[in-house]
Enzyme design. Structure first.
Site, PDB file in Angstrom:
ATOM      1  CG  ASP A 477      -2.224   0.689   1.015  1.00  0.00           C
ATOM      2  OD1 ASP A 477      -2.313   1.505   0.083  1.00  0.00           O
ATOM      3  OD2 ASP A 477      -3.173   0.447   1.791  1.00  0.00           O
ATOM      4  CG  ASP A 547      -9.526   2.332  -0.291  1.00  0.00           C
ATOM      5  OD1 ASP A 547      -9.020   1.235  -0.586  1.00  0.00           O
ATOM      6  OD2 ASP A 547      -8.939   3.180   0.393  1.00  0.00           O
TER       7      ASP A 547
HETATM    8  C1  GLA Z   1      -5.783   1.921   2.266  1.00  0.00           C
HETATM    9  C2  GLA Z   1      -6.176   0.767   1.378  1.00  0.00           C
HETATM   10  C3  GLA Z   1      -7.231  -0.072   2.057  1.00  0.00           C
HETATM   11  C4  GLA Z   1      -6.719  -0.548   3.393  1.00  0.00           C
HETATM   12  C5  GLA Z   1      -6.270   0.625   4.244  1.00  0.00           C
HETATM   13  C6  GLA Z   1      -5.586   0.167   5.501  1.00  0.00           C
HETATM   14  O1  GLA Z   1      -6.807   2.834   2.376  1.00  0.00           O
HETATM   15  O2  GLA Z   1      -6.594   1.214   0.127  1.00  0.00           O
HETATM   16  O3  GLA Z   1      -7.604  -1.157   1.263  1.00  0.00           O
HETATM   17  O4  GLA Z   1      -5.662  -1.449   3.198  1.00  0.00           O
HETATM   18  O5  GLA Z   1      -5.371   1.458   3.533  1.00  0.00           O
HETATM   19  O6  GLA Z   1      -5.144   1.210   6.277  1.00  0.00           O
END
Ligand code: GLA
Length: 787
Positions: A477, A547
């Site tokens: 990420d 997301d």
């Molecule tokens: C980001 C990612 C999510 C999740 C969060 C965790 O927003 O896109 O899928 O993994 O971080 O903090």
């Protein structure tokens, strides 16, 4: 195929269906002559040339020996500034004496039997393909510009890039260098871009191109969700299956620009490359600067063909060969189920349930390391928080493996929180200026990956994690954009290099880790789809798309994403309803049907499912696994655009056209709806197909008081009994199986059962409801093995 026609001074590059023609102009500049449908080698090249007949007012003649020729009305491959071309240059240099005049003219060329590798940058893996290298030289200095062209015949793609070589004694300052330049005549072209924001990535915009400059870019240090580094040019009439279309995709994950300029004589200039805003690069004597690669494609038969060229490119030449055609597991991810608050017990409970539903992998998301109990602490401390997970990552992975699931883990290595051990030890590793208090994004700072010490550190700490535990998957990420762009590790004159050096550091790190752990399936992520590009895909064969897991938002996002990217790289999870991102309620079956056109996962508290939900999910996963190859790797065609209609339709077809899965989705229920007729020109008209709808189930809730017409027994929709039944009872939607000749499907279309007409319901009615959908499995009749 690449040919140099010496007497005409023409380079002709061909792919199966396209031609790209370059000429050496009498002035020795390199000219763009033609890009479009394939024409043969014997063509009369003179007829392709658009030239002035008379000296034109307002222009500057390049040389007094020819008063008519000027650079501003020429079609150029590598324009610069200073000799009468008043448009945006591809390369802009500042020389030692303060001059900004550069004039690149033809010097030499080479036909290579391979594609040379680029230093430290992701690129197409078409290394065995014939490549044309054209070298231009500045008229006044020993500065060379090498242009590389690699046609990839079978997918109608040409890879291009540039290299600037400084063979002078002095430094030269690069203020701008694009990966390519192409000049074509503007014939009422339209530009398609894929723009958005967090939870709203890659929405389609289509606009006419007018005189002037139009630019999309990212100044965020990542390619960004604002604009994708992929653009399309088409005509007003170009649709999915008809008309001309050009596509351009940049293999780069940092800030980029894509620029179009139409000048007064209607020449359209197209450029893409590293964003020139806030970029400067001091190129020392004997050094070379490498631009990222860009891919160009042309289709004379609409956007679907263009997209398929890029889809094949991704699967064949971008992702790591280990993952080419490799089925991706159905995974469970705990993020939307637990966020940061979980215990080891809860994780194991989730994993057991995931296994019982048929999933193949358990992914532990954020919150497992350091003091990470919310998003204010812990980033940088990549060791297990044993208070939360006493077994440690190694022990937890073992436990999960014993349950019969693979184990995956989340990391965000490029980031650091103030509140972390790593920050206490190395505050100087952060990107910031010492005189400013740094601005934070999601409470975090960015590590300075331009510093090799930081890259080595991350390599060590992550290698330790990946080798100590049995980790089969890693979600990588990256959750903030760049501000306070300054490195304490770089001299003042080199600060303009920082963002590109960061990318080179990141690519180096990813290269080391993915080579050391070739079996680990990496999935890139950046607050969802904030870094969805070919650069990331070169190292990590799939990307978390957004997301936003709401089924309706998702089909818009996925539809936009399909233009440039194959479904086999698009992470797509089923989450809870109402959705956490838009609070919308959508049917569980639609949430699955949308995710089925991507890489299926589940991301909700599955320990709290009703009997209805558990049973339905089990059946969904069985269906997905049965058709996994077709769903992940089939040729995907778009049929109906949800941005402009109430519907979305897509179909995935195997290369031999023996089987396909059609997905039909609607946004809102339409009263007394029209008949549906779905033309399927991508099927084989000489075959006969059996079409069967995937058996779907309604929750009785859907019917409200109408339930008394739908069920054989009379029941009050407000009663406790009804409440009990609806969470257990699987009410089957209509059956629909048909044998249809290919020529009917191709010429007339597929006719599914009639949509709901109001009040009445029986098995001949296709009840969709708001956000309703269906999948149809289509297979050649004598290839009916999967049924
Ligand atoms: C980001 C990612 C999510 C999740 C969060 C965790 O927003 O896109 O899928 O993994 O971080 O903090």
């Amino acid at each position: 195929m690449i040919k140099f026609i010496e007497d005409k001074k023409i380079f002709h590059l061909q792919t199966n269906n396209t031609s790209y023609i370059i000429e050496i102009l009498p002035s020795k500049h390199l000219g763009s002559l033609y890009y479009g449908e394939k024409i043969d080698f014997e063509n009369d090249y003179e007829r392709l040339k658009l030239k002035l007949g008379l000296e034109m007012g307002g222009q500057v003649a390049y040389d007094e020996s020819d008063k008519v020729f000027n650079l501003n009305t020429a079609f150029l491959e590598a324009p610069t500034y200073g000799k009468g071309d008043f448009r945006e240059p591809m390369v802009h240099l500042r020389h030692r004496d303060g001059s900004r005049i550069t004039d690149f003219v033809f010097h030499s060329y080479k036909l290579l039997d391979h594609k040379p590798k680029i230093n430290n940058l992701p690129e197409t893996r078409a290394f065995n393909k014939e490549t044309l290298k054209i070298t231009l030289k500045d008229k006044a200095r020993n500065i060379f510009l090498n242009l590389y062209y690699t046609p990839i015949q079978e997918i109608d793609i040409i890879a291009r890039r540039a290299e600037l070589v400084n063979n002078t004694e002095n430094d030269v300052l690069i203020e701008k260098i694009m990966s390519f330049n192409l000049d074509i005549l503007n014939q009422d072209y339209y530009l398609k871009t894929f723009d958005g924001a967090w939870i709203k990535e890659r929405q389609i915009n289509n606009q006419k191109i007018y005189p002037g400059i139009y630019k999309i870019d990212s100044k965020k240090g990542v390619s960004s969700a604002d604009h994708n580094p992929f653009i399309i040019l088409g005509k007003e009439f170009t649709d999915e299956n008809l008309g001309p279309a050009y596509g351009f995709s940049l293999i780069y994950s940092g800030g980029f620009e894509a620029l179009l300029e139409v000048n007064p004589v209607s020449i359209l200039r197209i450029q893409m490359g590293i964003n020139s805003f806030d970029f400067y690069w001091n190129l020392k004597s004997q050094e070379t600067f490498y631009t990222p690669e860009v891919l160009m494609s042309f289709s004379s038969s609409g956007f679907n063909r263009l997209s398929l060229n890029f889809h094949d490119l991704i699967n064949q030449y971008i992702i790591k060969p280990e993952f080419k055609d490799k089925k991706r597991p159905v995974l469970f991810n705990n993020w939307e189920a637990t966020m940061f608050s979980f215990s080891q017990r809860k994780l194991i409970k989730l994993a057991k349930k995931a296994k019982s539903l048929g999933m193949e992998m358990f992914v532990l998301d954020d919150g497992w390391f350091g003091e990470r109990n919310d998003d204010k602490a812990g980033l940088g401390d990549w060791y297990c928080n044993k208070k939360k997970i006493p077994l440690g990552i190694e022990g937890l992975a073992k436990k999960i493996n014993k349950l019969g699931l693979e184990f995956g883990i989340w990391v965000e290595p490029e980031m650091i929180n103030y509140n972390s051990k790593l920050y206490n030890e190395h505050p100087e590793w952060v990107i910031r200026h010492p005189n400013f208090k740094p601005s934070l994004g999601r409470n975090q700072l960015i590590l300075d990956l331009a510093n090799p010490e930081v890259v080595d550190y991350l390599d060590n700490v992550l290698s330790k994690l990946f080798s100590e535990a049995n980790i089969a998957y890693c979600k990588w990420d990256m959750n903030r954009n760049f501000s306070d762009i300054y490195s304490q590790n770089i001299t003042a004159e080199n600060q303009g290099k920082l963002l590109h050096l960061y990318m080179l550091g990141l690519y180096d790190l990813l290269n080391r880790l993915t080579n050391k752990f070739p079996h680990v399936l990496f999935e890139a992520c950046a607050s969802g789809g904030n870094r969805f590009d070919l650069g990331m895909l070169y190292y990590m064969p799939q990307i978390w798309t957004s997301d936003n897991t709401d089924a309706h938002s998702r089909f818009l996002i996925q539809y936009g994403t399909y233009y440039g990217y194959k479904q086999s790289v698009i992470g797509a999870h089923v989450s809870d309803s109402p959705s956490q991102q838009v609070l919308r309620k959508t049917p569980l079956e639609t949430r699955f049907n949308v995710s089925a056109f991507g890489l299926l996962g589940y991301e909700l508290d599955i320990t709290k499912l009703t009997k209805f939900e558990s049973e339905v999910i089990k059946k969904q996963i069985l269906y997905y696994k049965k058709h996994q190859e077709l769903l992940q790797f089939g040729d995907l065609y778009r049929l109906k655009n949800p941005f402009t209609t109430n519907e979305m339709q897509v179909i995935t077809v195997d290369k031999e056209k023996r089987e396909a899965i059609l997905g039909i989705f609607q946004t809102l229920e339409v009263p007394n709806a029209k008949f549906d007729l779905i033309k399927l020109p991508m099927l084989d008209k000489n075959k006969t197909y059996k079409i069967s709808v995937r058996k779907q189930y309604f929750n009785l809730d859907m019917f409200g008081y109408l339930i008394k017409h739908a069920l054989p027994i009379k029941i009050n929709a407000k009663s406790i009994l009804f409440h009990l039944i609806k969470n257990r009872y699987l009410f089957s939607a209509e059956e629909d199986t048909q044998i249809v000749k290919g020529e009917v499907l191709v010429n007339k279309g597929f006719i599914p059962k009639q949509p709901y007409l109001g009040t009445g319901y029986n098995e001949n009615i296709r009840l969709m409801g708001d956000f309703g959908s269906r999948l149809y499995y289509i297979c050649e009749v004598n290839n009916d093995a999967k049924g």
